[in-house]
Design a protein around this motif. Sequence first.
Motif, mmCIF file in Angstrom:
data_model
loop_
_atom_site.group_PDB
_atom_site.id
_atom_site.type_symbol
_atom_site.label_atom_id
_atom_site.label_comp_id
_atom_site.label_asym_id
_atom_site.label_seq_id
_atom_site.Cartn_x
_atom_site.Cartn_y
_atom_site.Cartn_z
ATOM 1 N N ALA A 19 0.959 -1.859 -0.278
ATOM 2 C CA ALA A 19 -0.302 -0.321 -0.170
ATOM 3 C C ALA A 19 0.376 1.039 -0.239
ATOM 4 C CB ALA A 19 -0.577 -0.156 1.731
ATOM 5 N N GLY A 20 2.022 1.295 -0.170
ATOM 6 C CA GLY A 20 2.745 2.015 0.255
ATOM 7 C C GLY A 20 3.105 2.836 1.569
ATOM 8 N N VAL A 21 3.204 2.315 2.544
ATOM 9 C CA VAL A 21 3.392 2.615 3.787
ATOM 10 C C VAL A 21 4.219 2.050 4.158
ATOM 11 C CG1 VAL A 21 2.344 2.017 5.942
ATOM 12 C CG2 VAL A 21 0.741 2.107 4.450
ATOM 13 N N VAL A 22 5.165 2.678 5.503
ATOM 14 C CA VAL A 22 7.182 2.381 5.495
ATOM 15 C C VAL A 22 6.749 1.991 6.393
ATOM 16 C CG1 VAL A 22 8.364 3.200 7.024
ATOM 17 C CG2 VAL A 22 7.701 5.017 5.441
ATOM 18 N N ALA A 23 7.667 0.407 6.211
ATOM 19 C CA ALA A 23 6.963 -0.869 7.025
ATOM 20 C C ALA A 23 8.094 -1.385 7.567
ATOM 21 C CB ALA A 23 6.763 -2.702 5.699
ATOM 22 N N ARG A 24 9.691 -0.685 7.153
ATOM 23 C CA ARG A 24 10.368 -0.528 7.735
ATOM 24 C C ARG A 24 11.982 0.553 7.373
ATOM 25 N NH1 ARG A 24 15.387 -5.162 7.348
ATOM 26 N NH2 ARG A 24 15.962 -5.237 9.588
ATOM 27 N N LEU A 25 12.291 0.342 8.065
ATOM 28 C CA LEU A 25 13.815 1.432 8.191
ATOM 29 C C LEU A 25 14.442 0.882 8.559
ATOM 30 C CD1 LEU A 25 14.671 4.337 7.456
ATOM 31 C CD2 LEU A 25 13.979 5.315 10.019
ATOM 32 N N ARG A 26 16.060 1.256 8.259
ATOM 33 C CA ARG A 26 17.179 0.845 8.333
ATOM 34 C C ARG A 26 17.675 2.265 8.309
ATOM 35 N NH1 ARG A 26 18.053 -2.655 11.135
ATOM 36 N NH2 ARG A 26 19.920 -3.089 10.224
ATOM 37 N N ILE A 27 18.533 2.833 9.523
ATOM 38 C CA ILE A 27 18.932 3.957 9.928
ATOM 39 C C ILE A 27 20.829 3.333 10.003
ATOM 40 C CG2 ILE A 27 20.383 5.723 10.719
ATOM 41 C CD1 ILE A 27 17.475 5.646 11.750
ATOM 42 N N ALA A 28 21.995 3.829 9.316
ATOM 43 C CA ALA A 28 23.085 3.658 9.110
ATOM 44 C C ALA A 28 23.910 3.715 10.160
ATOM 45 C CB ALA A 28 23.824 3.522 7.852
ATOM 46 N N ASP A 29 24.923 2.810 10.948
ATOM 47 C CA ASP A 29 25.783 3.024 11.900
ATOM 48 C C ASP A 29 26.619 4.388 11.974
ATOM 49 O OD1 ASP A 29 24.507 0.423 13.170
ATOM 50 O OD2 ASP A 29 25.737 -0.705 12.374
ATOM 51 N N LEU B 126 -5.490 4.906 -7.608
ATOM 52 C CA LEU B 126 -4.205 5.143 -8.557
ATOM 53 C C LEU B 126 -2.813 3.709 -8.501
ATOM 54 C CD1 LEU B 126 -3.477 6.014 -11.466
ATOM 55 C CD2 LEU B 126 -2.807 8.280 -10.452
ATOM 56 N N ALA B 127 -2.520 4.184 -7.142
ATOM 57 C CA ALA B 127 -0.767 3.957 -6.650
ATOM 58 C C ALA B 127 -1.214 2.257 -6.531
ATOM 59 C CB ALA B 127 -0.967 4.402 -5.225
ATOM 60 N N ALA B 128 -2.520 1.756 -6.176
ATOM 61 C CA ALA B 128 -2.538 0.553 -6.156
ATOM 62 C C ALA B 128 -3.041 -0.084 -7.613
ATOM 63 C CB ALA B 128 -4.172 0.164 -5.924
#
Length: 188
Positions: free
Chosen positions: A18-28, A165-167
């Motif tokens: 659905a275009g929703v943030v599922a995960r975020l990785r921030i570099a060490d 439209l995104a779907a």
Amino acid sequence: MDHDRRLGASFSFEFDDAGVVARLRIADDWSSTVDLENFGMELLIAYSEQHAAATVPTAKPGDPTAPVRYPQDFQDEVMDLARETTAFLDALAAWKPEPPTSHPVTVTDRRKRVSIEVIAGRPNSITVASGWLRSTDLGEVEAASVEAFQAMEALAPPNSMATELAALQRKYARTVEHQQDYLKGHRR
């Protein structure tokens, strides 16, 4: 250091269907490329760029001149997509957009460490509690940021034309991908 390379190296978003943030990785090593004072702005820019890239279909159609006999399930998939597209266009013709609210709304994670100011459904600014950012584990920053982005998405009106439209774009991209996979297996 190149601005785009910094953001790509510091923040990596994953989005669900659905275009929703599922995960975020921030570099060490994010602190070596992103100033603490600009963390929220850099996070906003990375989100905007990666969200835009994730919601645009990237598959390319195959050679339309080659004779191919597609299996019935693929033909059904294309017909379903055509019906859904027609229904969307009919709904779009009758749609009357509600004026977006121009006043900002702020959403946060439940502990209020990451705040996103939202105007008309889009992120305008991001503020991260700097004392907490300096002293916490990156996993906590990632989880709190995802929680705030998901709270922002929860504000979006369900069944909006943009969402539909995104779907359709995602379904089209999957259909093109299925076609490409099929053509790869049946070309001589």
